[in-house]
Write a protein that holds these residues in place. Structure first.
Motif: not given
Length: 283
Positions: A37-41
């Motif tokens: 999962r990509r770290v939230a901007d």
């Protein structure tokens, strides 16, 4: 506790997020083929603001949900896209629409800060025993709103940076009106600077050599105040970034925060409505 008040952080993030490229929740091109999962901007953005305000290294401000490597990668990506310059231009547009930029009087001056890690925008500082330093040349309007910023080594003279600074101000703020007057320090007083001002169709007021600064500061004091506001951010006082585009990213992010703060303060005084009910004195 947030690094900046929510009245500044939320509008800044709204414009910042609108300029970011659309990305999925998972990293599709992971080198190991994982579905991480990509770290939230928004999470990375808050860590970047912490780094800007406190001037701490990424290792110190990292958290279990956002590593220092993630912050570095995202800062590099956003700096290459020029996100902070675009956000600053939007802040100037909002300020001009609400308050009005004073572009008839522009002040330009440079400021030298520390750059202990060296890098593309560092040079030997003439005021810090030859240590590595960073010079930023800033143009502001009549009230001190930062318009354009140019960064270079601390050993670079102010006069060659005048043209790029005025060009950056024109790029960020838009077309300049006729009859612009540029207020400059005595270090800019040269034939080359006068020729440049005449070529642009502006007029200029130079500080006179040999006269103490408090007597002849005139309209140029606003740029000194702008530099003081920008030096409140630790990342600008002691810049440890080596990439030139990352240095400019933080400079324009700080300029956007300064512009938003001035917008809120001046708009509150100008458009505030006192809703207290009137009282009638009884006889």
């Amino acid at each position: 506790m947030p690094a900046v008040p929510s009245c500044l952080l939320e509008p800044l993030w709204d414009q910042f997020a609108a300029l970011l490229p659309a990305r999925g929740a998972f990293v599709a091109d992971h080198p190991l083929g994982c579905h991480r999962r990509r770290v939230a901007d928004r999470t990375v953005f808050e860590h970047i603001v912490l780094a800007l305000v406190h001037g701490s290294g990424y290792e110190r401000i990292s958290s279990p949900g956002c590593s220092d490597r993630t912050i570095r990668r995202r800062v590099k990506e956003w700096a290459e896209l020029g996100i902070s310059e675009k956000v600053h231009a939007l802040a100037l547009e909002a300020y001009d629409r609400t308050i009005g930029l004073g572009l008839a009087e522009i002040s330009v001056d440079g400021c030298i800060t520390k750059a202990p890690s060296g890098g593309e925008k560092a040079g030997r500082s003439p005021v810090d025993r030859g240590k590595q330093g960073l010079k930023r040349s800033v143009a502001s309007d009549a009230c001190g709103v930062p318009l354009g910023i140019v960064s270079n080594g601390a050993n670079r003279h102010d006069s060659p940076l005048l043209g790029p600074t005025l060009e950056a101000a024109r790029t960020q703020a838009g077309a300049m009106p006729e009859g612009v007057n540029v207020n400059l320090a005595r270090g800019y007083d040269s034939a080359k600077s006068r020729a440049l001002i005449a070529e642009l169709g502006f007029t200029a007021e130079f500080a006179r050599k040999g006269v103490p600064a408090p007597i002849q500061a005139g309209k140029r004091w606003v740029i000194e105040r702008t530099h003081s506001w920008m030096n409140d951010y630790g990342k600008l006082r002691r810049c440890t970034e080596k990439r030139g585009e990352v240095v400019d990213f933080y400079l324009y992010l700080a300029a956007a925060l300064v512009t938003l703060r001035m917008l809120i303060r001046r708009a509150t005084k100008r458009y505030r409505w006192d809703g207290r009910p009137t009282t009638r004195r009884l006889k």
